[in-house]
Design a protein around this motif. Structure first.
Motif, PDB file in Angstrom:
ATOM      1  N   TRP A   1       5.341  13.248   4.385  1.00  0.00           N
ATOM      2  CA  TRP A   1       4.205  12.729   3.607  1.00  0.00           C
ATOM      3  C   TRP A   1       2.948  12.757   4.459  1.00  0.00           C
ATOM      4  CZ3 TRP A   1       3.889   7.002   1.433  1.00  0.00           C
ATOM      5  CH2 TRP A   1       2.699   6.852   0.712  1.00  0.00           C
ATOM      6  N   GLN A   2       2.020  13.628   4.083  1.00  0.00           N
ATOM      7  CA  GLN A   2       0.739  13.721   4.783  1.00  0.00           C
ATOM      8  C   GLN A   2      -0.260  12.866   4.015  1.00  0.00           C
ATOM      9  OE1 GLN A   2       0.219  15.627   7.701  1.00  0.00           O
ATOM     10  NE2 GLN A   2      -1.737  14.545   7.732  1.00  0.00           N
ATOM     11  N   HIS A   3      -0.437  11.630   4.474  1.00  0.00           N
ATOM     12  CA  HIS A   3      -1.329  10.694   3.783  1.00  0.00           C
ATOM     13  C   HIS A   3      -2.778  11.050   4.132  1.00  0.00           C
ATOM     14  CE1 HIS A   3      -3.269   6.924   2.660  1.00  0.00           C
ATOM     15  NE2 HIS A   3      -2.177   6.601   2.000  1.00  0.00           N
ATOM     16  N   PRO A   4      -3.699  11.060   3.130  1.00  0.00           N
ATOM     17  CA  PRO A   4      -5.076  11.497   3.419  1.00  0.00           C
ATOM     18  C   PRO A   4      -5.778  10.632   4.471  1.00  0.00           C
ATOM     19  CG  PRO A   4      -4.878  10.616   1.177  1.00  0.00           C
ATOM     20  CD  PRO A   4      -3.498  10.746   1.723  1.00  0.00           C
ATOM     21  N   GLU A   5      -5.439   9.330   4.553  1.00  0.00           N
ATOM     22  CA  GLU A   5      -6.091   8.478   5.556  1.00  0.00           C
ATOM     23  C   GLU A   5      -5.169   8.125   6.714  1.00  0.00           C
ATOM     24  OE1 GLU A   5      -7.123   5.433   2.821  1.00  0.00           O
ATOM     25  OE2 GLU A   5      -8.338   6.944   1.798  1.00  0.00           O
TER      26      GLU A   5
ATOM     27  N   SER B   1       0.836  -1.201   0.000  1.00  0.00           N
ATOM     28  CA  SER B   1       0.000   0.000   0.000  1.00  0.00           C
ATOM     29  C   SER B   1       0.874   1.256   0.000  1.00  0.00           C
ATOM     30  CB  SER B   1      -1.001  -0.021   1.149  1.00  0.00           C
ATOM     31  OG  SER B   1      -0.366   0.288   2.353  1.00  0.00           O
ATOM     32  N   ILE B   2       2.020   1.226   0.671  1.00  0.00           N
ATOM     33  CA  ILE B   2       2.904   2.389   0.640  1.00  0.00           C
ATOM     34  C   ILE B   2       3.375   2.634  -0.792  1.00  0.00           C
ATOM     35  CG2 ILE B   2       5.243   3.168   1.281  1.00  0.00           C
ATOM     36  CD1 ILE B   2       4.756   2.180   4.058  1.00  0.00           C
ATOM     37  N   GLU B   3       3.793   1.540  -1.425  1.00  0.00           N
ATOM     38  CA  GLU B   3       4.312   1.654  -2.781  1.00  0.00           C
ATOM     39  C   GLU B   3       3.230   2.190  -3.720  1.00  0.00           C
ATOM     40  OE1 GLU B   3       6.507  -1.905  -3.701  1.00  0.00           O
ATOM     41  OE2 GLU B   3       6.072  -1.536  -5.805  1.00  0.00           O
ATOM     42  N   HIS B   4       2.045   1.644  -3.546  1.00  0.00           N
ATOM     43  CA  HIS B   4       0.900   2.008  -4.373  1.00  0.00           C
ATOM     44  C   HIS B   4       0.534   3.476  -4.151  1.00  0.00           C
ATOM     45  CE1 HIS B   4      -3.507   2.069  -5.077  1.00  0.00           C
ATOM     46  NE2 HIS B   4      -3.185   1.314  -6.102  1.00  0.00           N
ATOM     47  N   ASP B   5       0.434   3.873  -2.864  1.00  0.00           N
ATOM     48  CA  ASP B   5      -0.016   5.223  -2.537  1.00  0.00           C
ATOM     49  C   ASP B   5       1.032   6.279  -2.873  1.00  0.00           C
ATOM     50  OD1 ASP B   5      -2.150   3.887  -1.638  1.00  0.00           O
ATOM     51  OD2 ASP B   5      -1.967   4.428   0.471  1.00  0.00           O
ATOM     52  N   LEU B   6       2.308   5.900  -2.777  1.00  0.00           N
ATOM     53  CA  LEU B   6       3.365   6.879  -3.021  1.00  0.00           C
ATOM     54  C   LEU B   6       3.354   7.364  -4.473  1.00  0.00           C
ATOM     55  CD1 LEU B   6       5.692   8.321  -1.593  1.00  0.00           C
ATOM     56  CD2 LEU B   6       7.194   6.432  -2.202  1.00  0.00           C
ATOM     57  N   ARG B   7       2.929   6.453  -5.377  1.00  0.00           N
ATOM     58  CA  ARG B   7       2.829   6.839  -6.781  1.00  0.00           C
ATOM     59  C   ARG B   7       1.948   8.090  -6.921  1.00  0.00           C
ATOM     60  NH1 ARG B   7       4.688   2.156  -9.277  1.00  0.00           N
ATOM     61  NH2 ARG B   7       3.863   0.387  -8.165  1.00  0.00           N
ATOM     62  N   HIS B   8       0.838   8.094  -6.160  1.00  0.00           N
ATOM     63  CA  HIS B   8      -0.106   9.217  -6.259  1.00  0.00           C
ATOM     64  C   HIS B   8       0.357  10.408  -5.422  1.00  0.00           C
ATOM     65  CE1 HIS B   8      -3.002   6.696  -8.322  1.00  0.00           C
ATOM     66  NE2 HIS B   8      -2.640   5.750  -7.480  1.00  0.00           N
ATOM     67  N   ALA B   9       1.014  10.112  -4.306  1.00  0.00           N
ATOM     68  CA  ALA B   9       1.340  11.157  -3.336  1.00  0.00           C
ATOM     69  C   ALA B   9       2.129  12.300  -3.960  1.00  0.00           C
ATOM     70  CB  ALA B   9       2.117  10.548  -2.176  1.00  0.00           C
ATOM     71  N   LEU B  10       3.126  11.945  -4.773  1.00  0.00           N
ATOM     72  CA  LEU B  10       3.989  12.988  -5.336  1.00  0.00           C
ATOM     73  C   LEU B  10       3.226  13.857  -6.335  1.00  0.00           C
ATOM     74  CD1 LEU B  10       7.219  10.883  -5.928  1.00  0.00           C
ATOM     75  CD2 LEU B  10       6.811  12.510  -4.095  1.00  0.00           C
ATOM     76  N   LEU B  11       2.249  13.237  -6.979  1.00  0.00           N
ATOM     77  CA  LEU B  11       1.495  13.980  -7.996  1.00  0.00           C
ATOM     78  C   LEU B  11       0.371  14.808  -7.384  1.00  0.00           C
ATOM     79  CD1 LEU B  11       1.122  11.088 -10.603  1.00  0.00           C
ATOM     80  CD2 LEU B  11       2.655  13.051 -10.753  1.00  0.00           C
ATOM     81  N   HIS B  12      -0.072  14.408  -6.194  1.00  0.00           N
ATOM     82  CA  HIS B  12      -1.253  15.057  -5.623  1.00  0.00           C
ATOM     83  C   HIS B  12      -0.945  15.861  -4.376  1.00  0.00           C
ATOM     84  CE1 HIS B  12      -2.960  11.992  -8.295  1.00  0.00           C
ATOM     85  NE2 HIS B  12      -3.867  12.916  -8.500  1.00  0.00           N
ATOM     86  N   ASP B  13       0.241  16.432  -4.327  1.00  0.00           N
ATOM     87  CA  ASP B  13       0.595  17.367  -3.252  1.00  0.00           C
ATOM     88  C   ASP B  13       0.449  16.799  -1.855  1.00  0.00           C
ATOM     89  OD1 ASP B  13       1.239  19.315  -5.006  1.00  0.00           O
ATOM     90  OD2 ASP B  13      -0.763  20.212  -5.027  1.00  0.00           O
TER      91      ASP B  13
END
Ligand code: C2E
Ligand code: CA
Ligand code: CA
Length: 597
Positions: free
Chosen positions: A377-381, A339-351
């Motif tokens: 990294w401020q993860h939304p969840e 999930s970290i790997e998966h979410d990190l892909r989006h994190a950099l693109l979505h501020d």
């Protein structure tokens, strides 16, 4: 047919989302309920393949679980859709005696489809889900790990050819089907006798490369020779089976505890100490061994095999050889990592990521000499995720290159915004993974980025950790020398904790040495200090390096460091990482700033 969601109030498996698709109404509803009860967030899509496809268009899932046990359910069209639309998520197919799920694996372009068979237990289901997630995560990892994984999958598929016979055609060893029989028999026996046993999964390292460089014929001869060597080390009632390709399974009765299993594992690994001689050629071979123990780890045959496999895959993911035992964290680590790997892909693109800056303060006059940029990294969840949690995952998946590139751009842009016209009055230090430094275009990317923001090279410091070895030291040193010639600083980070301390000091054109914070925390008072810190500072002085002490938390530590002529303090005592706004407000308004460039 519609969709419905089932999830448990107690989230035991950290909310992994599963799309359950298939035709069979009541069985499928039951399966979704069971998954919900286990803590998964299960969504049902029943009726036809289009119900599943519709659901995949609307939302992404961690796992797509398809029941193949009913006629007229067209799983192939779902797989084609997934392949052509780049849909994310692990895939697990559920087969029974009539439906051979492995046929799907063989015929499909999606290399990561995994299979589980009826009858199901909570345990086998959970372990299959975690295994599927691991396969998916690793098959989406680039570089050597992926190649290894593909080999692994490839040989799993090949193993199916041997499924219908009792013995392997090449080595004469028992096949998977015979191994399964013996495993089931041993479980029954061990239950009666209250004895224990071990299941091991043996996999060769880089067998594909051996095949590629020496040819297939040599590969076959090697497998035969190796089977013989391993067989010779075992007792008469042990089973060594060939699963296919370079994968072997071992069944070792009467192994009472971890220590006895370790002794046998070491004996097996000793087989690889001397090279194999095939057609007068020396072939060095290394291997990995994953171990599961009955009944300590499981008493279910499918789980025991999965656990031994997971332990072996874990070694692969860490690029290690040798042997290791299964532990629960391997099942848990897989989805977390995934999930970290998966979410990190989006994190950099979505501020979701941002930069904080930690001040580096002069020991002499308390002025601000520089800042170290640190990622957040401020993860939304999940809230704020510490770099120590996601940087190692990003390194394994090579996403670190994107992370470091993003950081470099952000930090240069933000610094320049504050110091629009003139050069920044303090230095900017940025961390770079050794993986990034080893990229062929690293120097160009770094210099082009600095030029893009009109950021002066002399105000920039590259931090490279001593904790991770550079694979090609010579080439990396050349790159660093090129960068040094442009005027930028080069800091050796975490100095003292790795194995490459002297190599780094000798070859890297460093300007700064950062003493790892673990040594600073050993300074308990300002009088006695710490002899290792003394030695590191002396080494730095002798090479005329700027010395930064990291993790300084107390006045006593600062006092002592000042006494031994350490130049700079970076730590909670002088300031935690914060926004650039805070730093500028705090330091740039009060008194003159010192440019150390
Ligand atoms: P590091 O490069 O050694 O960074 C210093 C770490 O020590 C930071 O942790 C900082 O917050 C922490 N620290 C500073 N002063 C003190 C102190 O007085 N006491 C204690 N206990 N800790 C202190 P952080 O920000 O959690 O970063 C951890 C590591 O993550 C960094 O260690 C670095 O290796 C890595 N990292 C952070 N940002 C990046 C990045 O952009 N790229 C790469 N490749 N790695 C990064
Ligand atoms: Ca650092
Ligand atoms: Ca450090």
């Amino acid at each position: 047919m519609g969709t419905q969601s089932v999830s448990a109030s107690e989230n035991k498996v950290s909310g992994i989302s599963i799309l359950v698709g298939g035709k069979n109404g009541s069985e499928l509803v039951k399966l979704a309920k069971v998954l919900g009860g286990m803590g998964y967030h299960a969504t049902l899509a029943q009726g036809s393949s289009s119900a599943v496809i519709k659901q995949l268009c609307e939302k992404s899932y961690d796992v797509i679980l398809l029941d193949l046990c009913s006629d007229g359910f067209d799983a192939n069209s779902i797989f084609s859709f997934i392949a052509s639309h780049d849909i994310h998520g692990a895939i697990l197919v559920l087969g029974d005696a009539q439906t051979d799920g492995r046929a799907y694996i063989q015929s499909n372009t999606l290399s990561y489809i995994d299979v589980i068979y009826h009858p199901l237990t909570d345990r086998s289901l959970k372990s299959a889900i975690h295994h599927a997630i691991t396969l998916y995560a690793l098959s989406h990892t680039s570089g050597p790990v992926q190649t290894e994984l593909q080999d692994h999958l490839h040989s799993q598929n090949k193993s199916e050819q041997a499924r219908h016979t009792q013995y392997d055609y090449l080595t004469g060893l028992p096949s998977r089907i015979l191994f399964d029989d013996r495993l089931n028999m041993l479980i029954a026996q061990s239950k009666r006798n209250q004895s224990a046993f071990a299941v091991m999964h043996l996999n060769l390292d880089r067998f594909k490369r051996i095949n590629d460089s020496f040819g297939l014929g040599m590969g076959d001869k090697l497998l035969k020779a190796l089977s013989q060597r391993v067989r010779d080390r075992l007792r008469a009632d042990d089973t060594l089976a060939r699963l296919g390709g370079d994968e072997f399974l071992l069944l070792l009765p009467n192994v009472e505890n971890q220590a006895s299993a370790a002794t046998i594992a070491q004996k097996i690994m000793n087989v690889f100490q001397s090279p194999f001689i095939i057609n007068q050629q020396e072939i060095p071979v290394t291997a990995r061994l994953g171990i599961a123990l009955y009944p300590q780890m499981s008493s279910d045959p499918a789980s025991l095999m999965n656990y031994a496999d997971l332990a072996m895959v874990q070694l692969k993911a860490k690029r290690q050889t040798g042997y290791t035992f299964y532990c629960d964290s391997m099942s848990l680590a897989a989805p977390k990592r995934f999930s970290i790997e998966h979410d990190l892909r989006h994190a950099l693109l979505h501020d979701e990521c941002f930069v904080q800056y930690q001040p580096q303060i002069s020991m002499q006059d308390g002025s601000l000499l520089g800042v170290e940029a640190l990622i957040r990294w401020q993860h939304p969840e999940k809230g704020l995720i510490a770099p120590d949690e996601f940087i190692p995952v990003a390194e394994e998946s090579q996403q670190i290159i994107d992370v470091d590139t993003w950081m470099l751009n952000q930090a240069c842009r933000q610094m320049k915004q504050y110091f629009e016209k003139s050069a920044p009055p303090f230095k900017l230090a940025v961390n770079f993974s050794t993986l990034f430094v080893e990229q062929p275009n690293f120097v160009d990317i770094l210099l082009t980025t600095l030029a893009k923001y009109d950021f002066p090279n002399e105000c920039f410091e590259l931090e490279i950790t001593e904790n991770k070895e550079l694979n090609d030291m010579e080439l990396s040193v050349e790159k660093l020398k090129r960068l040094r010639r442009t005027g930028m600083g080069i800091a050796i980070d975490d100095f003292g904790v790795g194995n490459a301390m002297f190599k780094y000091l000798k070859h890297i054109p460093a300007t700064t040495l950062k003493i790892d914070r673990s040594f600073i925390s050993d300074i308990k008072d300002s009088e006695s200090g710490d002899s290792i810190v003394d030695a590191i500072v002396a080494m730095g002085h002798s090479r005329d390096l700027h010395i930064v002490a990291e993790g300084v938390e107390t006045d006593a530590q600062r006092e002592y460091l000042k006494k031994i002529n350490c130049h700079t303090v970076q730590g909670y005592l002088t300031g935690k990482a914060t926004s650039l706004d805070d730093i500028v407000n705090r330091y740039c308004q009060s008194g003159p700033l010192k440019n150390t460039a």
